[in-house]
Design a protein around this motif. Sequence first.
Motif, mmCIF file in Angstrom:
data_model
loop_
_atom_site.group_PDB
_atom_site.id
_atom_site.type_symbol
_atom_site.label_atom_id
_atom_site.label_comp_id
_atom_site.label_asym_id
_atom_site.label_seq_id
_atom_site.Cartn_x
_atom_site.Cartn_y
_atom_site.Cartn_z
ATOM 1 N N UNK A 171 35.724 63.207 -63.872
ATOM 2 C CA UNK A 171 35.321 62.131 -62.968
ATOM 3 C C UNK A 171 33.897 62.338 -62.455
ATOM 4 N N UNK A 172 33.531 63.567 -62.115
ATOM 5 C CA UNK A 172 32.193 63.820 -61.591
ATOM 6 C C UNK A 172 31.129 63.489 -62.628
ATOM 7 N N UNK A 173 31.402 63.803 -63.886
ATOM 8 C CA UNK A 173 30.432 63.495 -64.941
ATOM 9 C C UNK A 173 30.230 61.988 -65.075
ATOM 10 N N UNK A 174 31.308 61.236 -64.972
ATOM 11 C CA UNK A 174 31.189 59.791 -65.130
ATOM 12 C C UNK A 174 30.360 59.157 -64.012
ATOM 13 N N UNK A 175 30.466 59.666 -62.812
ATOM 14 C CA UNK A 175 29.739 59.050 -61.702
ATOM 15 C C UNK A 175 28.357 59.659 -61.501
ATOM 16 N N UNK A 176 28.057 60.764 -62.184
ATOM 17 C CA UNK A 176 26.771 61.420 -61.971
ATOM 18 C C UNK A 176 25.829 61.352 -63.167
ATOM 19 N N UNK A 177 26.362 61.334 -64.390
ATOM 20 C CA UNK A 177 25.513 61.437 -65.571
ATOM 21 C C UNK A 177 25.239 60.080 -66.209
ATOM 22 N N UNK A 178 24.003 59.921 -66.719
ATOM 23 C CA UNK A 178 23.706 58.723 -67.492
ATOM 24 C C UNK A 178 24.287 58.865 -68.891
ATOM 25 N N UNK A 179 24.170 57.800 -69.679
ATOM 26 C CA UNK A 179 24.801 57.780 -71.001
ATOM 27 C C UNK A 179 24.251 58.871 -71.913
ATOM 28 N N UNK A 180 22.935 59.068 -71.916
ATOM 29 C CA UNK A 180 22.343 60.015 -72.853
ATOM 30 C C UNK A 180 22.808 61.444 -72.579
ATOM 31 N N UNK A 181 22.819 61.841 -71.326
ATOM 32 C CA UNK A 181 23.261 63.185 -70.997
ATOM 33 C C UNK A 181 24.752 63.366 -71.274
ATOM 34 N N UNK A 182 25.552 62.364 -70.923
ATOM 35 C CA UNK A 182 26.986 62.485 -71.134
ATOM 36 C C UNK A 182 27.324 62.510 -72.625
ATOM 37 N N UNK A 183 26.723 61.608 -73.393
ATOM 38 C CA UNK A 183 27.016 61.558 -74.823
ATOM 39 C C UNK A 183 26.532 62.804 -75.543
ATOM 40 N N UNK A 184 25.410 63.350 -75.105
ATOM 41 C CA UNK A 184 24.929 64.598 -75.706
ATOM 42 C C UNK A 184 25.899 65.735 -75.402
ATOM 43 N N UNK A 185 26.410 65.770 -74.170
ATOM 44 C CA UNK A 185 27.371 66.817 -73.801
ATOM 45 C C UNK A 185 28.625 66.721 -74.652
ATOM 46 N N UNK A 186 29.075 65.490 -74.913
ATOM 47 C CA UNK A 186 30.317 65.297 -75.644
ATOM 48 C C UNK A 186 30.152 65.446 -77.156
ATOM 49 N N UNK A 187 29.112 64.836 -77.696
ATOM 50 C CA UNK A 187 29.041 64.634 -79.147
ATOM 51 C C UNK A 187 27.779 65.225 -79.780
ATOM 52 N N UNK A 188 27.228 66.307 -79.229
ATOM 53 C CA UNK A 188 25.974 66.829 -79.771
ATOM 54 C C UNK A 188 26.135 67.354 -81.200
ATOM 55 N N UNK A 189 27.349 67.707 -81.620
ATOM 56 C CA UNK A 189 27.551 68.182 -82.988
ATOM 57 C C UNK A 189 27.635 67.020 -83.978
ATOM 58 N N UNK A 190 28.098 65.869 -83.518
ATOM 59 C CA UNK A 190 28.141 64.664 -84.358
ATOM 60 C C UNK A 190 27.564 63.512 -83.543
ATOM 61 N N UNK A 191 26.256 63.520 -83.296
ATOM 62 C CA UNK A 191 25.661 62.567 -82.343
ATOM 63 C C UNK A 191 25.778 61.112 -82.800
ATOM 64 N N UNK A 192 26.113 60.228 -81.871
ATOM 65 C CA UNK A 192 26.170 58.799 -82.198
ATOM 66 C C UNK A 192 24.781 58.170 -82.146
ATOM 67 N N UNK A 193 24.700 56.966 -82.668
ATOM 68 C CA UNK A 193 23.484 56.162 -82.528
ATOM 69 C C UNK A 193 23.598 55.409 -81.207
ATOM 70 N N UNK A 194 22.637 55.614 -80.308
ATOM 71 C CA UNK A 194 22.702 55.070 -78.959
ATOM 72 C C UNK A 194 21.707 53.916 -78.830
#
Length: 305
Positions: free
Chosen positions: A205-228
Amino acid sequence: MTTRTPAATARSADCRTRFIFDDMPVRGQHVRLEEVWRHIAGQKQYPAAIRRALGELLAAGALLSSNLKTEGTLIVQVQGQGRLKMLVVEATSAGTCRATARWDTQAAVGDDENLRSLLGDNGIFAITLQPQDGEPWQGVVPLEGESIAQMLMNYMKRSEQLDTHITLAASDEACGGLLVQRLPESAPAPEAWEHVATLAQTVGAEELVQLDAHHLLYRLFHETPPRVFDAEPIEFACTCSRGKVSDMLLMLGGEEVGSVLEEQGSVKIDCDFCNAEYVFDETDINALFGMDVAAAVRGERARIQ
């Protein structure tokens, strides 16, 4: 238009960001609302548990409204028969939104109360599409789940039959959401979908209310990065107007409106979304109905006495 590395500030807000995995049949969206959410939450003295649920539904509405194919409005609504009567969010194809809740203001609501206990039994979850041109469409399902995210995922499973994972969160400062979904036209790829969904489930929950999309998506999917894709701004806007209130009064009819006018000296209507006040005095009401409404009410009362 796209990036694969965190390039924005961790505090950027009030926007929705789409992403897609080029090597997997999965798409997604992230939303984080800060100023918009604080403005909406400040309209009423919401109990903490109701405010949190409304913030989660607001994030959900902002996510889902990106799927509007034509100009119009998407309405996401939760109705209950308990202490919490209704949560409703309206989000438009133009990137605006508004939200409100109705509850029994005389009843006690604990800060950490479960949403389902507040809604009570026999509630519904509804999504309505109101195109600017054309007929509205509505889907309604019974409440299933203990949270807004669970209710929405159950709705998606029932109505669209698409594998979808949604995480929502709200604090006093911001609300946010993450949606990942298997592409409907893709061939089955259970391993790829399970990989993305499992990673998405680790979002806190804290990540969702504090992080922007780029930081959150990098944290989650840095091994298989999506096209943003470029972020889409979201703003608060209320669609109330004196003209719409006038139309509502006309629908109520001269007898009911005239009775209020006779008893109170004027008719006052407050917008449930933005607290704007619309006042109609006797001259306004008579002009609206094209007759002396109050006099007609007085005459009818004298006749039946």
